[in-house]
Scaffold this active site. Structure first.
Site, PDB file in Angstrom:
ATOM      1  N   HIS A 120      -0.944  10.816  -2.029  1.00 12.93           N
ATOM      2  CA  HIS A 120      -2.185  10.278  -1.500  1.00 12.93           C
ATOM      3  C   HIS A 120      -3.197  11.493  -1.148  1.00 12.93           C
ATOM      4  O   HIS A 120      -4.398  11.725  -1.813  1.00 12.93           O
ATOM      5  CB  HIS A 120      -2.215   9.452  -0.153  1.00 12.93           C
ATOM      6  CG  HIS A 120      -3.503   9.069   0.284  1.00 12.93           C
ATOM      7  ND1 HIS A 120      -4.099   9.913   1.389  1.00 12.93           N
ATOM      8  CD2 HIS A 120      -4.227   8.145   0.066  1.00 12.93           C
ATOM      9  CE1 HIS A 120      -5.296   9.182   1.639  1.00 12.93           C
ATOM     10  NE2 HIS A 120      -5.415   8.202   0.879  1.00 12.93           N
ATOM     11  N   ASP A 155      -0.981   6.250  -5.490  1.00 16.97           N
ATOM     12  CA  ASP A 155      -2.126   7.486  -5.906  1.00 16.97           C
ATOM     13  C   ASP A 155      -1.739   8.243  -6.785  1.00 16.97           C
ATOM     14  O   ASP A 155      -0.417   8.840  -6.610  1.00 16.97           O
ATOM     15  CB  ASP A 155      -2.702   8.027  -4.542  1.00 16.97           C
ATOM     16  CG  ASP A 155      -2.931   7.016  -3.572  1.00 16.97           C
ATOM     17  OD1 ASP A 155      -4.103   6.630  -3.495  1.00 16.97           O
ATOM     18  OD2 ASP A 155      -2.195   6.704  -2.676  1.00 16.97           O
ATOM     19  N   HIS A 214       0.787  -1.216   0.093  1.00 18.09           N
ATOM     20  CA  HIS A 214       0.055  -0.030  -0.064  1.00 18.09           C
ATOM     21  C   HIS A 214       1.028   1.164   0.021  1.00 18.09           C
ATOM     22  O   HIS A 214       1.529   1.453   0.918  1.00 18.09           O
ATOM     23  CB  HIS A 214      -0.868   0.083   1.205  1.00 18.09           C
ATOM     24  CG  HIS A 214      -1.739   1.008   1.413  1.00 18.09           C
ATOM     25  ND1 HIS A 214      -1.951   1.997   2.483  1.00 18.09           N
ATOM     26  CD2 HIS A 214      -2.762   1.462   0.389  1.00 18.09           C
ATOM     27  CE1 HIS A 214      -2.841   2.797   2.334  1.00 18.09           C
ATOM     28  NE2 HIS A 214      -3.489   2.487   1.061  1.00 18.09           N
ATOM     29  N   GLU A 265      -4.215   3.943  -8.178  1.00 15.86           N
ATOM     30  CA  GLU A 265      -5.521   4.758  -7.960  1.00 15.86           C
ATOM     31  C   GLU A 265      -5.537   6.136  -8.536  1.00 15.86           C
ATOM     32  O   GLU A 265      -4.584   7.066  -8.322  1.00 15.86           O
ATOM     33  CB  GLU A 265      -5.705   4.588  -6.491  1.00 15.86           C
ATOM     34  CG  GLU A 265      -6.999   5.371  -5.917  1.00 15.86           C
ATOM     35  CD  GLU A 265      -7.345   5.682  -4.418  1.00 15.86           C
ATOM     36  OE1 GLU A 265      -8.425   6.252  -4.210  1.00 15.86           O
ATOM     37  OE2 GLU A 265      -6.607   4.996  -3.785  1.00 15.86           O
ATOM     38  N   GLU A 304       0.931  -0.541  -4.694  1.00 17.81           N
ATOM     39  CA  GLU A 304      -0.340   0.373  -4.874  1.00 17.81           C
ATOM     40  C   GLU A 304       0.070   1.792  -4.817  1.00 17.81           C
ATOM     41  O   GLU A 304       0.880   2.213  -4.001  1.00 17.81           O
ATOM     42  CB  GLU A 304      -1.456   0.161  -3.709  1.00 17.81           C
ATOM     43  CG  GLU A 304      -2.773   1.109  -3.943  1.00 17.81           C
ATOM     44  CD  GLU A 304      -2.809   2.315  -3.155  1.00 17.81           C
ATOM     45  OE1 GLU A 304      -4.071   2.928  -3.187  1.00 17.81           O
ATOM     46  OE2 GLU A 304      -1.981   2.608  -2.299  1.00 17.81           O
TER      47      GLU A 304
END
Length: 291
Positions: free
Chosen positions: A83, A70, A41, A151, A68
């Site tokens: 993020h 952002d 993450h 994301e 993962e």
């Protein structure tokens, strides 16, 4: 990721299905056996500053394939990996630009953001760490032969970010069959954003973040390959409901859950039959559940 309601508007459930390219292999997200895939993450963010190249490197050092991140957009149109929609929490922006409150990403140029220290907040070993551009992040992941769960963060703030992200992915070689077939998933809390990605590039696998009602899952299956909920919202029946459906590429829909950081929670969600676990502590989760 934030534990919030799925930003799914009525328009996300309407419209004709996008044309599909030939099917990608089933379970292309990497879950080929009895163990859920482990996803770092924001990189291995328990051990290095989140969403930085250092966090990518730490995930690689832990032999974790999936990362993962952002993605957001600067004032001058550069895509950066961060993020929060504000630079305040994870950089020294208040010191460098004291008069620019509330320090939103969209109000700063890429050159200005490149001046910021994105590591000091985490620890002295990371002083001078920078906020990476999406290109830099992809290049580092390619160096490690890693796989990306990307994301689109706050897409309502950045109209057109879906097309721009796909352009960068294409320019960096991430839309070829090898990457699309097993090394890339694009996700968002916004159902409109996920559907836009699917419409623009039907071959790209997509995920919808959140826990939409079971009654709505069939509609989302037209453009989302995954439903990716918070682990606190999960149950075995919900996972079974998602996995009973086929996504837009003909494969069984998957469930990747977040953010699981301890062994007991990892074993619990693995028992529900999830396909993947997104975690700040990928070594802890892997030791608990395999994968």
């Amino acid at each position: 990721m934030h534990a919030r309601a799925v930003a799914a508007s009525t328009t996300a459930l309407l419209g004709t299905a996008a044309l599909l390219l030939p099917l990608v292999p089933a379970r292309a997200a990497g879950h080929t056996g009895p163990h859920p895939v482990v996803v770092a993450h924001r990189g291995a963010s328990a051990y290095a500053p989140e969403n930085t190249l250092a966090a990518v490197d730490k995930a690689a050092a832990l032999d974790v394939e999936w990362v993962e991140n952002d993605v957001q957009r600067t004032r001058d149109g550069e895509l950066v990996v961060l993020h929060d929609d504000s630079l305040q929490r994870t950089t020294d922006v208040e010191e460098v630009f004291p008069d620019r409150s509330p320090w939103k990403v969209k109000d700063f140029t890429a050159a200005e953001i490149a001046r910021l220290d994105a590591g000091s907040w985490f620890g002295p070993a990371y002083v001078g760490t920078r906020v990476p551009t999406l290109e830099q992040f992809l290049e580092r992941m390619e160096r490690h032969d890693q796989k990306l769960l990307l994301e689109l963060k706050n897409p309502q703030l950045y109209p057109g970010i879906e097309r721009e992200t796909l352009k960068v992915l294409g320019n960096e070689g991430w839309l070829d069959p090898g990457h699309v077939g097993g090394r890339l998933v694009v996700q968002s809390f916004s159902a409109d954003s996920v559907r836009t990605v699917h419409t623009l590039k039907p071959a790209v696998r997509t995920g919808l973040l959140g826990t939409p009602p079971v009654a709505d899952l069939t509609a989302y299956a037209a453009f989302a390959d995954q439903i990716n909920p918070s682990h606190g919202s999960l149950s075995a029946p919900y996972v079974a409901a998602v996995r009973s459906l086929r996504g837009p590429h003909g494969a069984r829909m998957e469930v990747l859950t977040w953010t699981v950081n301890d062994a007991a929670a990892a074993r619990r969600v693995a028992g529900f039959g999830v396909d993947g676990i997104i975690t700040n502590t990928p070594d802890v989760v892997r030791d608990a559940v395999g994968g």
